[in-house]
Design a protein around this motif. Structure first.
Motif, PDB file in Angstrom:
ATOM      1  N   SER A 185     -18.992   9.691 -19.818  1.00  0.00           N
ATOM      2  CA  SER A 185     -18.397   9.832 -18.493  1.00  0.00           C
ATOM      3  C   SER A 185     -17.171  10.744 -18.573  1.00  0.00           C
ATOM      4  CB  SER A 185     -17.984   8.472 -17.941  1.00  0.00           C
ATOM      5  OG  SER A 185     -16.809   8.006 -18.586  1.00  0.00           O
ATOM      6  N   ASN A 186     -16.787  11.296 -17.419  1.00  0.00           N
ATOM      7  CA  ASN A 186     -15.593  12.147 -17.386  1.00  0.00           C
ATOM      8  C   ASN A 186     -14.372  11.375 -16.896  1.00  0.00           C
ATOM      9  OD1 ASN A 186     -16.224  11.851 -14.693  1.00  0.00           O
ATOM     10  ND2 ASN A 186     -16.133  14.024 -14.182  1.00  0.00           N
ATOM     11  N   VAL A 187     -14.394  10.053 -17.064  1.00  0.00           N
ATOM     12  CA  VAL A 187     -13.279   9.207 -16.650  1.00  0.00           C
ATOM     13  C   VAL A 187     -12.160   9.282 -17.677  1.00  0.00           C
ATOM     14  CG1 VAL A 187     -12.541   6.842 -16.174  1.00  0.00           C
ATOM     15  CG2 VAL A 187     -14.770   7.633 -15.370  1.00  0.00           C
ATOM     16  N   ASP A 188     -10.947   9.597 -17.223  1.00  0.00           N
ATOM     17  CA  ASP A 188      -9.751   9.588 -18.058  1.00  0.00           C
ATOM     18  C   ASP A 188      -9.054   8.248 -17.819  1.00  0.00           C
ATOM     19  OD1 ASP A 188      -7.254   9.851 -19.233  1.00  0.00           O
ATOM     20  OD2 ASP A 188      -6.994  11.944 -18.631  1.00  0.00           O
ATOM     21  N   VAL A 189      -9.139   7.355 -18.800  1.00  0.00           N
ATOM     22  CA  VAL A 189      -8.634   5.991 -18.618  1.00  0.00           C
ATOM     23  C   VAL A 189      -7.140   5.988 -18.320  1.00  0.00           C
ATOM     24  CG1 VAL A 189      -8.335   3.746 -19.714  1.00  0.00           C
ATOM     25  CG2 VAL A 189     -10.442   5.020 -20.075  1.00  0.00           C
ATOM     26  N   VAL A 190      -6.383   6.846 -18.994  1.00  0.00           N
ATOM     27  CA  VAL A 190      -4.930   6.883 -18.760  1.00  0.00           C
ATOM     28  C   VAL A 190      -4.634   7.285 -17.317  1.00  0.00           C
ATOM     29  CG1 VAL A 190      -2.783   8.015 -19.414  1.00  0.00           C
ATOM     30  CG2 VAL A 190      -4.430   7.381 -21.181  1.00  0.00           C
ATOM     31  N   ALA A 191      -5.330   8.328 -16.830  1.00  0.00           N
ATOM     32  CA  ALA A 191      -5.126   8.761 -15.449  1.00  0.00           C
ATOM     33  C   ALA A 191      -5.527   7.673 -14.457  1.00  0.00           C
ATOM     34  CB  ALA A 191      -5.912  10.041 -15.177  1.00  0.00           C
ATOM     35  N   GLU A 192      -6.599   6.947 -14.769  1.00  0.00           N
ATOM     36  CA  GLU A 192      -7.043   5.887 -13.872  1.00  0.00           C
ATOM     37  C   GLU A 192      -6.037   4.735 -13.840  1.00  0.00           C
ATOM     38  OE1 GLU A 192      -9.483   6.137 -11.820  1.00  0.00           O
ATOM     39  OE2 GLU A 192     -10.174   8.043 -12.640  1.00  0.00           O
ATOM     40  N   LEU A 193      -5.455   4.413 -14.972  1.00  0.00           N
ATOM     41  CA  LEU A 193      -4.447   3.352 -14.999  1.00  0.00           C
ATOM     42  C   LEU A 193      -3.215   3.757 -14.200  1.00  0.00           C
ATOM     43  CD1 LEU A 193      -4.677   2.103 -18.701  1.00  0.00           C
ATOM     44  CD2 LEU A 193      -5.535   0.989 -16.632  1.00  0.00           C
ATOM     45  N   ILE A 194      -2.847   5.029 -14.275  1.00  0.00           N
ATOM     46  CA  ILE A 194      -1.714   5.514 -13.474  1.00  0.00           C
ATOM     47  C   ILE A 194      -2.055   5.421 -11.987  1.00  0.00           C
ATOM     48  CG2 ILE A 194      -0.376   7.571 -12.876  1.00  0.00           C
ATOM     49  CD1 ILE A 194      -0.522   8.365 -15.825  1.00  0.00           C
ATOM     50  N   ASN A 195      -3.277   5.819 -11.625  1.00  0.00           N
ATOM     51  CA  ASN A 195      -3.698   5.699 -10.223  1.00  0.00           C
ATOM     52  C   ASN A 195      -3.686   4.253  -9.759  1.00  0.00           C
ATOM     53  OD1 ASN A 195      -4.135   8.459  -9.980  1.00  0.00           O
ATOM     54  ND2 ASN A 195      -6.297   8.327 -10.535  1.00  0.00           N
ATOM     55  N   LEU A 196      -4.062   3.352 -10.670  1.00  0.00           N
ATOM     56  CA  LEU A 196      -4.075   1.928 -10.341  1.00  0.00           C
ATOM     57  C   LEU A 196      -2.662   1.429 -10.052  1.00  0.00           C
ATOM     58  CD1 LEU A 196      -5.950  -0.565 -10.161  1.00  0.00           C
ATOM     59  CD2 LEU A 196      -5.429  -0.989 -12.566  1.00  0.00           C
ATOM     60  N   ILE A 197      -1.714   1.848 -10.887  1.00  0.00           N
ATOM     61  CA  ILE A 197      -0.321   1.444 -10.681  1.00  0.00           C
ATOM     62  C   ILE A 197       0.216   2.010  -9.373  1.00  0.00           C
ATOM     63  CG2 ILE A 197       2.022   1.698 -11.578  1.00  0.00           C
ATOM     64  CD1 ILE A 197       0.794   1.672 -14.402  1.00  0.00           C
ATOM     65  N   LEU A 198      -0.073   3.296  -9.106  1.00  0.00           N
ATOM     66  CA  LEU A 198       0.406   3.925  -7.876  1.00  0.00           C
ATOM     67  C   LEU A 198      -0.162   3.230  -6.642  1.00  0.00           C
ATOM     68  CD1 LEU A 198       0.185   7.711  -8.857  1.00  0.00           C
ATOM     69  CD2 LEU A 198       2.250   6.325  -8.613  1.00  0.00           C
ATOM     70  N   ALA A 199      -1.461   2.909  -6.689  1.00  0.00           N
ATOM     71  CA  ALA A 199      -2.094   2.240  -5.547  1.00  0.00           C
ATOM     72  C   ALA A 199      -1.507   0.836  -5.352  1.00  0.00           C
ATOM     73  CB  ALA A 199      -3.600   2.161  -5.746  1.00  0.00           C
ATOM     74  N   GLN A 200      -1.256   0.149  -6.458  1.00  0.00           N
ATOM     75  CA  GLN A 200      -0.687  -1.192  -6.367  1.00  0.00           C
ATOM     76  C   GLN A 200       0.710  -1.152  -5.756  1.00  0.00           C
ATOM     77  OE1 GLN A 200      -0.146  -3.116 -10.133  1.00  0.00           O
ATOM     78  NE2 GLN A 200       0.414  -5.084  -9.253  1.00  0.00           N
ATOM     79  N   ARG A 201       1.525  -0.199  -6.216  1.00  0.00           N
ATOM     80  CA  ARG A 201       2.888  -0.086  -5.679  1.00  0.00           C
ATOM     81  C   ARG A 201       2.859   0.314  -4.209  1.00  0.00           C
ATOM     82  NH1 ARG A 201       4.461  -3.446  -8.956  1.00  0.00           N
ATOM     83  NH2 ARG A 201       4.994  -2.799 -11.063  1.00  0.00           N
ATOM     84  N   ALA A 202       1.965   1.231  -3.856  1.00  0.00           N
ATOM     85  CA  ALA A 202       1.861   1.639  -2.448  1.00  0.00           C
ATOM     86  C   ALA A 202       1.460   0.459  -1.581  1.00  0.00           C
ATOM     87  CB  ALA A 202       0.859   2.783  -2.307  1.00  0.00           C
ATOM     88  N   TYR A 203       0.552  -0.366  -2.092  1.00  0.00           N
ATOM     89  CA  TYR A 203       0.143  -1.572  -1.353  1.00  0.00           C
ATOM     90  C   TYR A 203       1.341  -2.504  -1.168  1.00  0.00           C
ATOM     91  CZ  TYR A 203      -2.766  -5.542   0.047  1.00  0.00           C
ATOM     92  OH  TYR A 203      -3.324  -6.579   0.754  1.00  0.00           O
ATOM     93  N   GLU A 204       2.119  -2.694  -2.231  1.00  0.00           N
ATOM     94  CA  GLU A 204       3.290  -3.573  -2.147  1.00  0.00           C
ATOM     95  C   GLU A 204       4.314  -3.044  -1.156  1.00  0.00           C
ATOM     96  OE1 GLU A 204       4.669  -3.825  -6.144  1.00  0.00           O
ATOM     97  OE2 GLU A 204       3.081  -5.193  -6.787  1.00  0.00           O
ATOM     98  N   PHE A 205       4.520  -1.712  -1.134  1.00  0.00           N
ATOM     99  CA  PHE A 205       5.478  -1.132  -0.190  1.00  0.00           C
ATOM    100  C   PHE A 205       5.023  -1.363   1.250  1.00  0.00           C
ATOM    101  CE2 PHE A 205       6.560   2.137  -3.672  1.00  0.00           C
ATOM    102  CZ  PHE A 205       7.448   1.246  -4.253  1.00  0.00           C
ATOM    103  N   ASN A 206       3.701  -1.288   1.475  1.00  0.00           N
ATOM    104  CA  ASN A 206       3.190  -1.534   2.827  1.00  0.00           C
ATOM    105  C   ASN A 206       3.382  -2.996   3.226  1.00  0.00           C
ATOM    106  OD1 ASN A 206       1.691   0.859   4.205  1.00  0.00           O
ATOM    107  ND2 ASN A 206       1.098   1.024   2.056  1.00  0.00           N
ATOM    108  N   THR A 207       3.171  -3.919   2.275  1.00  0.00           N
ATOM    109  CA  THR A 207       3.404  -5.331   2.602  1.00  0.00           C
ATOM    110  C   THR A 207       4.886  -5.582   2.870  1.00  0.00           C
ATOM    111  OG1 THR A 207       3.639  -5.904   0.232  1.00  0.00           O
ATOM    112  CG2 THR A 207       1.436  -6.091   1.215  1.00  0.00           C
ATOM    113  N   ARG A 208       5.752  -4.843   2.176  1.00  0.00           N
ATOM    114  CA  ARG A 208       7.188  -4.999   2.427  1.00  0.00           C
ATOM    115  C   ARG A 208       7.544  -4.500   3.828  1.00  0.00           C
ATOM    116  NH1 ARG A 208      11.110  -3.221  -2.314  1.00  0.00           N
ATOM    117  NH2 ARG A 208       9.796  -4.842  -3.244  1.00  0.00           N
ATOM    118  N   ALA A 209       6.880  -3.420   4.252  1.00  0.00           N
ATOM    119  CA  ALA A 209       7.117  -2.926   5.614  1.00  0.00           C
ATOM    120  C   ALA A 209       6.669  -3.957   6.642  1.00  0.00           C
ATOM    121  CB  ALA A 209       6.383  -1.605   5.820  1.00  0.00           C
ATOM    122  N   VAL A 210       5.549  -4.656   6.351  1.00  0.00           N
ATOM    123  CA  VAL A 210       5.086  -5.716   7.249  1.00  0.00           C
ATOM    124  C   VAL A 210       6.121  -6.836   7.315  1.00  0.00           C
ATOM    125  CG1 VAL A 210       3.345  -7.513   7.558  1.00  0.00           C
ATOM    126  CG2 VAL A 210       2.645  -5.199   6.946  1.00  0.00           C
TER     127      VAL A 210
END
Length: 263
Positions: free
Chosen positions: A223-248
């Protein structure tokens, strides 16, 4: 009602989709020929409270407008068809495509599908098939007398038969397909893709011609999956989700404070 509640909800929904896509990419990190998905976002409609260029006074216009956005949505999930790492398996039936192109697969219904997974097998009739038993097209049969199988970089399939080891018999040639817009292909599971109106019709050619890649015997494309890049995307998505819940929570606290004022 404070608009931020609904705007943040769209952000939470979008980030959930992003995490779902990242999870699928990571789950398929060892899937042969898998192509990672990339989530693309798009902002939603804006409410014009004061259009840019509106009149502020006689002969004067405001230089900027006053717009409030309505949030975000997932525009699409794009398959990225960069080539994965080629791993030497030393299995003569493993064939990787080095460059652009897909193997053609015929389903029992007669429909054509396309794959980058070159982990070929032999069925009871000696035909080259996928791991699910789907026939490779054009169909190539290996005789029972074959003691070795050779697949050239141009897709030529040949064998040496018992009793005639000094002679090589050519059985056929693998044909690959390429698409004008491979991102428009529909993923079907089982490492298969289906043609769509967006992908365009397949352009068939022998390996090494008309922009088609070469075939490499004894190799598998990972596969052409870069695990390090995916983990970074996972962290970014998680933080973005948390920021949205904080706005709520912030909007909710503002509503609570307003309610307290009228008590």
């Amino acid at each position: 009602m404070i608009k931020a509640l609904f705007t943040s909800a769209t952000g939470m929904t979008a980030q959930t989709t992003s995490i779902d896509n990242t999870a699928n990419n990571i789950a398929n990190v060892n899937t042969n020929g898998f192509k990672r998905g990339q989530v693309d976002f798009q902002d939603l409609i804006y409410v014009d409270l004061r259009p840019a260029g509106s009149t502020a006074a006689q002969g004067l216009t405001v230089p900027t407008g006053l717009q409030l956005g309505s949030g975000v949505r997932v525009a699409d999930v794009t398959k990225i068809f960069t080539e994965g790492t080629l791993v030497n398996t030393q299995n003569p039936l493993d064939v990787a495509v080095e460059g652009d192109g897909f193997f053609q697969v015929t389903l029992p219904s007669g429909e054509l599908r396309y794959t980058r997974d070159g982990g070929l097998k032999l069925n009871a009739q000696g035909n080259l098939v996928t791991s699910d038993g789907f026939l490779i097209t054009p169909q190539i049969s290996i005789p029972t007398s074959a003691v070795s199988i050779g697949i050239g970089s141009d897709g030529t399939v040949s064998v040496q038969n018992a009793g005639a080891l000094n002679a090589t018999t050519t059985l056929g040639q693998l044909t690959l397909a390429r698409f004008q817009n491979p991102a428009g292909l529909s993923a079907q599971g089982r490492n298969l893709f289906a043609e769509t109106a967006s992908s365009g019709a397949p352009l068939l050619a022998t390996p090494g011609q008309n922009g088609i890649g070469l075939t490499r015997q004894g190799f598998q494309e990972r596969s052409n999956v870069d695990v390090v890049a995916e983990l970074i995307n996972l962290i970014l998505a998680q933080r973005a989700y948390e920021f949205n819940t904080r706005a709520v929570r912030t909007a909710d606290n503002m509503l609570a404070s307003t309610t307290d004022l009228v008590r």
